[in-house]
Motif scaffolding. Structure first.
Motif, PDB file in Angstrom:
ATOM      1  N   ASP A   1     -11.382  -4.308   3.168  1.00  0.00           N
ATOM      2  CA  ASP A   1     -12.560  -4.956   2.609  1.00  0.00           C
ATOM      3  C   ASP A   1     -12.810  -6.317   3.241  1.00  0.00           C
ATOM      4  OD1 ASP A   1     -12.978  -2.831   0.969  1.00  0.00           O
ATOM      5  OD2 ASP A   1     -12.058  -3.721  -0.797  1.00  0.00           O
ATOM      6  N   GLU A   2     -11.736  -7.001   3.582  1.00  0.00           N
ATOM      7  CA  GLU A   2     -11.828  -8.323   4.197  1.00  0.00           C
ATOM      8  C   GLU A   2     -10.536  -8.593   4.953  1.00  0.00           C
ATOM      9  OE1 GLU A   2     -10.348 -11.076   0.472  1.00  0.00           O
ATOM     10  OE2 GLU A   2     -12.461 -10.537   0.574  1.00  0.00           O
ATOM     11  N   PRO A   3     -10.530  -9.576   5.855  1.00  0.00           N
ATOM     12  CA  PRO A   3      -9.282  -9.885   6.569  1.00  0.00           C
ATOM     13  C   PRO A   3      -8.290 -10.593   5.654  1.00  0.00           C
ATOM     14  CG  PRO A   3     -11.010 -11.426   7.191  1.00  0.00           C
ATOM     15  CD  PRO A   3     -11.666 -10.391   6.333  1.00  0.00           C
ATOM     16  N   GLY A   4      -7.025 -10.559   6.039  1.00  0.00           N
ATOM     17  CA  GLY A   4      -5.985 -11.215   5.260  1.00  0.00           C
ATOM     18  C   GLY A   4      -4.729 -11.371   6.084  1.00  0.00           C
TER      19      GLY A   4
ATOM     20  N   ALA B   1      -5.236 -11.541  -3.804  1.00  0.00           N
ATOM     21  CA  ALA B   1      -6.311 -10.943  -3.014  1.00  0.00           C
ATOM     22  C   ALA B   1      -5.759 -10.301  -1.745  1.00  0.00           C
ATOM     23  CB  ALA B   1      -7.352 -12.007  -2.666  1.00  0.00           C
ATOM     24  N   ASP B   2      -4.732 -10.908  -1.161  1.00  0.00           N
ATOM     25  CA  ASP B   2      -4.158 -10.345   0.060  1.00  0.00           C
ATOM     26  C   ASP B   2      -3.403  -9.054  -0.222  1.00  0.00           C
ATOM     27  OD1 ASP B   2      -3.598 -10.526   2.927  1.00  0.00           O
ATOM     28  OD2 ASP B   2      -1.510 -10.826   2.304  1.00  0.00           O
ATOM     29  N   LEU B   3      -2.943  -8.863  -1.465  1.00  0.00           N
ATOM     30  CA  LEU B   3      -2.265  -7.607  -1.792  1.00  0.00           C
ATOM     31  C   LEU B   3      -3.219  -6.427  -1.606  1.00  0.00           C
ATOM     32  CD1 LEU B   3       0.119  -5.966  -2.886  1.00  0.00           C
ATOM     33  CD2 LEU B   3      -0.740  -6.400  -5.189  1.00  0.00           C
ATOM     34  N   ARG B   4      -4.480  -6.622  -1.960  1.00  0.00           N
ATOM     35  CA  ARG B   4      -5.464  -5.545  -1.766  1.00  0.00           C
ATOM     36  C   ARG B   4      -5.621  -5.241  -0.283  1.00  0.00           C
ATOM     37  NH1 ARG B   4      -9.439  -2.696  -4.061  1.00  0.00           N
ATOM     38  NH2 ARG B   4     -11.340  -2.292  -2.879  1.00  0.00           N
TER      39      ARG B   4
END
Length: 332
Positions: free
Chosen positions: A111-114, A280-283
């Motif tokens: 969904d987004e970078p992390g 959020a980074d777990l996702r």
């Protein structure tokens, strides 16, 4: 090669319940708690030998990374000692060149970078050796440990004596007699700095590109850098001066419409922000390292666990070894 190793080679998780076992207190506590679940939680009945008897514990041994060090050796030793528990079946996944950071950046879209995208290959290697329901200690540090900015909160509450042990531990790790004075001064300055003034200072720092004044990177320098309302992230070093100026302008605008009141505590604010980023980074990690037919569980990020940990006194959480002590009490 046993059933677990054969399934890992095919990238298929073993049926049943498993857990990471890095050798740290968080993963060790989770593995022991999961191994004590009623009904003997290993592989489900009818799948492989010893079905329903042991929990699959997975340790990732990053030999290819070349990090090594006494800390890594100690954690591997602790993982081996915990794995001697008869309720655990221990599998060690050895890191190769294929699991180095940045080695595989063309994985699944997220969904987004992390941050976890950088090391997605090693996460996939570890999780592929796990079980269909796999527990991880992800988030334990952010939930249980006190953010360094909590030292300012203690000063605001006039609890100076609780700063003695954490500051002494930083001085011992850094080997400098000047650390206590520097940390105390930084905590005192943060305790006296309002939220708006803190973010305006950050905006000015970005505008002038003062991004690399955090010291050589020791434990004391990291704590000193964290004793602020905000600081430039690692991506700031990649931005142009024009982009940094735009961020600075937006940051100043956000302070004018911010709803953060005058009673906001810097330590509580920074701890919430760090936990939100990590959650959020777990996702991102789940999407980047997804293993088919596997459910990844992070109990430390469960709402009930987060609320229970937030109820712990700040004076306890800032002490050295607090995380291990709290988890030891849970196990007992």
């Amino acid at each position: 090669m046993g059933p677990a190793e054969r399934r890992a080679a095919r990238g298929t998780p073993v049926p049943g319940i498993g857990a990471d076992l890095s050798g740290g207190p968080a993963s060790g506590a989770l593995a022991l708690l999961a191994a004590g679940l009623p009904g003997m939680p290993g592989t489900v009945l009818g799948h492989g030998t010893g079905a329903g008897e042991r929990l699959l514990a997975v340790t990732f041994n990053d030999l290819a990374g070349g990090s090594g060090g006494a800390r890594d050796d100690d954690e591997m030793s602790r993982a081996g000692a915990l794995a001697a528990n008869p309720r655990l079946h221990h599998v060690v996944v050895t890191g190769a060149e294929s699991t180095l950071p940045y080695v595989d950046l063309d994985g699944p879209l997220t969904d987004e970078p992390g941050p976890s995208l950088v090391s997605a290959a090693r996460h996939r290697a570890r999780l592929a050796a796990g079980s269909a329901d796999h527990f991880t200690g992800y988030g334990a540090k952010q939930v249980l440990d006190a953010h360094p900015a909590r030292l300012a909160d203690l000063l605001m509450d006039r609890k100076r004596r609780h700063l003695v042990r954490p500051v002494a531990a930083l001085a011992k790790a850094d080997g400098s007699v000047m650390v206590p004075a520097r940390v105390y001064a930084a905590a005192r300055r943060l305790a006296r700095t309002p939220y708006r003034a803190g973010l305006e200072s950050l905006a000015e720092r970005l505008l002038r590109r003062r991004l690399d004044d955090d010291g050589p990177g020791g434990a004391a320098d990291a704590s000193l850098a964290a004793l602020t309302w905000g600081r430039p992230g690692p991506a700031a070093r990649w931005l142009t001066g024009e982009a940094l100026a735009e961020v600075s302008v937006r940051l100043q605008a956000s302070t004018r419409r911010s709803e953060v009141g005058p009673g906001q505590r810097p330590g509580d604010f920074r701890a919430r922000a760090a936990l939100a980023r990590h959650a959020a980074d777990l996702r991102v990690l789940e999407q980047a390292a997804e293993i088919r037919s596997q459910r990844l569980h992070a109990p430390f990020l469960d709402n009930q666990v987060v609320r229970a940990c937030r109820a712990l006194p700040e004076a306890l959480r800032v002490q050295p070894g607090a995380r291990a002590s709290i988890l030891r009490s849970v196990l007992e």
